[in-house]
Design a protein around this motif. Sequence first.
Motif, PDB file in Angstrom:
ATOM      1  N   ARG A   1       1.088 -14.018  -8.239  1.00 30.41           N
ATOM      2  CA  ARG A   1       0.264 -13.252  -9.183  1.00 30.41           C
ATOM      3  C   ARG A   1      -0.894 -14.107  -9.671  1.00 30.41           C
ATOM      4  NH1 ARG A   1       5.381 -11.428 -12.806  1.00 30.41           N
ATOM      5  NH2 ARG A   1       5.567 -13.709 -12.788  1.00 30.41           N
TER       6      ARG A   1
ATOM      7  N   HIS B   1       2.111 -11.158  -4.522  1.00 32.74           N
ATOM      8  CA  HIS B   1       1.854 -11.424  -3.109  1.00 32.74           C
ATOM      9  C   HIS B   1       2.529 -12.759  -2.793  1.00 32.74           C
ATOM     10  CE1 HIS B   1      -1.110  -8.213  -3.309  1.00 32.74           C
ATOM     11  NE2 HIS B   1      -1.697  -8.841  -4.301  1.00 32.74           N
TER      12      HIS B   1
ATOM     13  N   THR C   1      -1.232   1.825  -8.494  1.00 32.62           N
ATOM     14  CA  THR C   1      -2.343   1.079  -7.918  1.00 32.62           C
ATOM     15  C   THR C   1      -2.324   1.176  -6.394  1.00 32.62           C
ATOM     16  OG1 THR C   1      -1.032  -0.955  -7.801  1.00 32.62           O
ATOM     17  CG2 THR C   1      -2.272  -0.569  -9.820  1.00 32.62           C
TER      18      THR C   1
ATOM     19  N   SER D   1      -3.534  -4.156 -12.394  1.00 30.67           N
ATOM     20  CA  SER D   1      -2.272  -3.438 -12.510  1.00 30.67           C
ATOM     21  C   SER D   1      -1.676  -3.626 -13.904  1.00 30.67           C
ATOM     22  CB  SER D   1      -1.280  -3.929 -11.453  1.00 30.67           C
ATOM     23  OG  SER D   1      -0.971  -5.299 -11.672  1.00 30.67           O
TER      24      SER D   1
ATOM     25  N   SER E   1      -2.362  -0.590  -2.677  1.00 31.46           N
ATOM     26  CA  SER E   1      -1.659  -1.765  -2.152  1.00 31.46           C
ATOM     27  C   SER E   1      -2.677  -2.779  -1.643  1.00 31.46           C
ATOM     28  CB  SER E   1      -0.710  -1.364  -1.028  1.00 31.46           C
ATOM     29  OG  SER E   1       0.284  -0.479  -1.501  1.00 31.46           O
TER      30      SER E   1
ATOM     31  N   ASP F   1      -6.596  -8.846 -11.538  1.00 27.82           N
ATOM     32  CA  ASP F   1      -5.447  -7.951 -11.359  1.00 27.82           C
ATOM     33  C   ASP F   1      -5.510  -6.816 -12.371  1.00 27.82           C
ATOM     34  OD1 ASP F   1      -3.031  -6.749 -10.901  1.00 27.82           O
ATOM     35  OD2 ASP F   1      -1.849  -8.592 -10.971  1.00 27.82           O
TER      36      ASP F   1
ATOM     37  N   GLN G   1       0.841  -7.770 -10.096  1.00 28.37           N
ATOM     38  CA  GLN G   1       0.716  -7.535  -8.660  1.00 28.37           C
ATOM     39  C   GLN G   1       1.126  -8.798  -7.902  1.00 28.37           C
ATOM     40  OE1 GLN G   1      -3.195  -6.613  -6.551  1.00 28.37           O
ATOM     41  NE2 GLN G   1      -2.445  -4.572  -7.094  1.00 28.37           N
TER      42      GLN G   1
END
Length: 368
Positions: free
Chosen positions: A157, A54, A91, A47, A93, A45, A52
Amino acid sequence: MTQYSKSLTSLALQKFFKSFWGVISLFFICICTFIAVFGYFFITDKSENANQMHLVIHSKPPGFKVQMLVVPNPEKTHKTFAEYFTGEKITDSYIPISSYSIKNDSVYYTEYSDSDLVQIEKVLPLHIFPEAQSETAFKENYIEQFNYVLGTDNYGRDLLSRLVIGSRVSLAIGFVAVFISLVVGVFFGSIAGFYGGKIDAAVMWLVNIVWSIPTLLLVIAITLALGKGFWQVFVAVGLTMWVEVARVIRGQIISEKQSQYITAARALGFSDWRIITKHILPNCMAPVIVISAANFASAILMESGLSFLGLGAQPPVASWGSMIKDHYSYIILGKAYMAILPGITMCLLVLAFMLIGNTLRDVFDVKN
């Protein structure tokens, strides 16, 4: 004098490197520091704060793999030098998918789902993917395979990325808190021990008042006064750890200021400031270094405790204490590793600093 001091330094280093646990602890701390500083070069990750999310892949076990559809962000610019160390603020997507296909200038994809009964196909226009000249180019540039080595947390994450970035908070709180405690403690301890009298009485009164208040309660009070946040915790922890440094420096200076070399310095007309900084303090720093190592470990534990209570580093900043807070309920749900992993890393880092402190105590002990 320089040659003699160098020989003392080399002798101390030889004694330190003969200690197995001291060397292992120093190596472990160096590795942790390297990982914390250069973490974004190898974590999944990229970011900022590794945040980030999901939700469709939340709480996945270690070794979980999934395909990601990368949707370019038109506002994203070339990564600056600072973003290699702090993470990307803007960032692309990332969408977890089960499958995809390209038909009639559109991209059809099926979003990832745990259930085979829930398969929702969605569509995106192909023109938002500027480097998709062919299906092969699309796959190379916009389809990535994510491997979550330690799985995902309750927000989807990457747990490993959060663990790595969380080490920055623990190491930073240690360095800043110890620095603040040294500056404040050495100042008050020096003037109290050197001048004595009413100044000593006033400083010791302040030290005793601060020492009589439970440390955690004092930190919570300072944190609430300064506000919740990253730097407020650093200041709060540092302002509660200086009393021990002040007492040690005061005692050392009281015993040293009667020495003959201090009498000689006074006879030469040196100022009090020079006598304290150039002559007395260099001979008093050995016990302070040992205390600083212990304070470093205490600061890490204190910050983690505050984050667990919700008073430390605030979301989305990754912190080991907040990670334990978010996942401690998973201990009884068969996924205890989500709370145990940050706890283990914290314990190892604290243990390393405590072993460093014990080794330094033995190194500076003139009887050994």
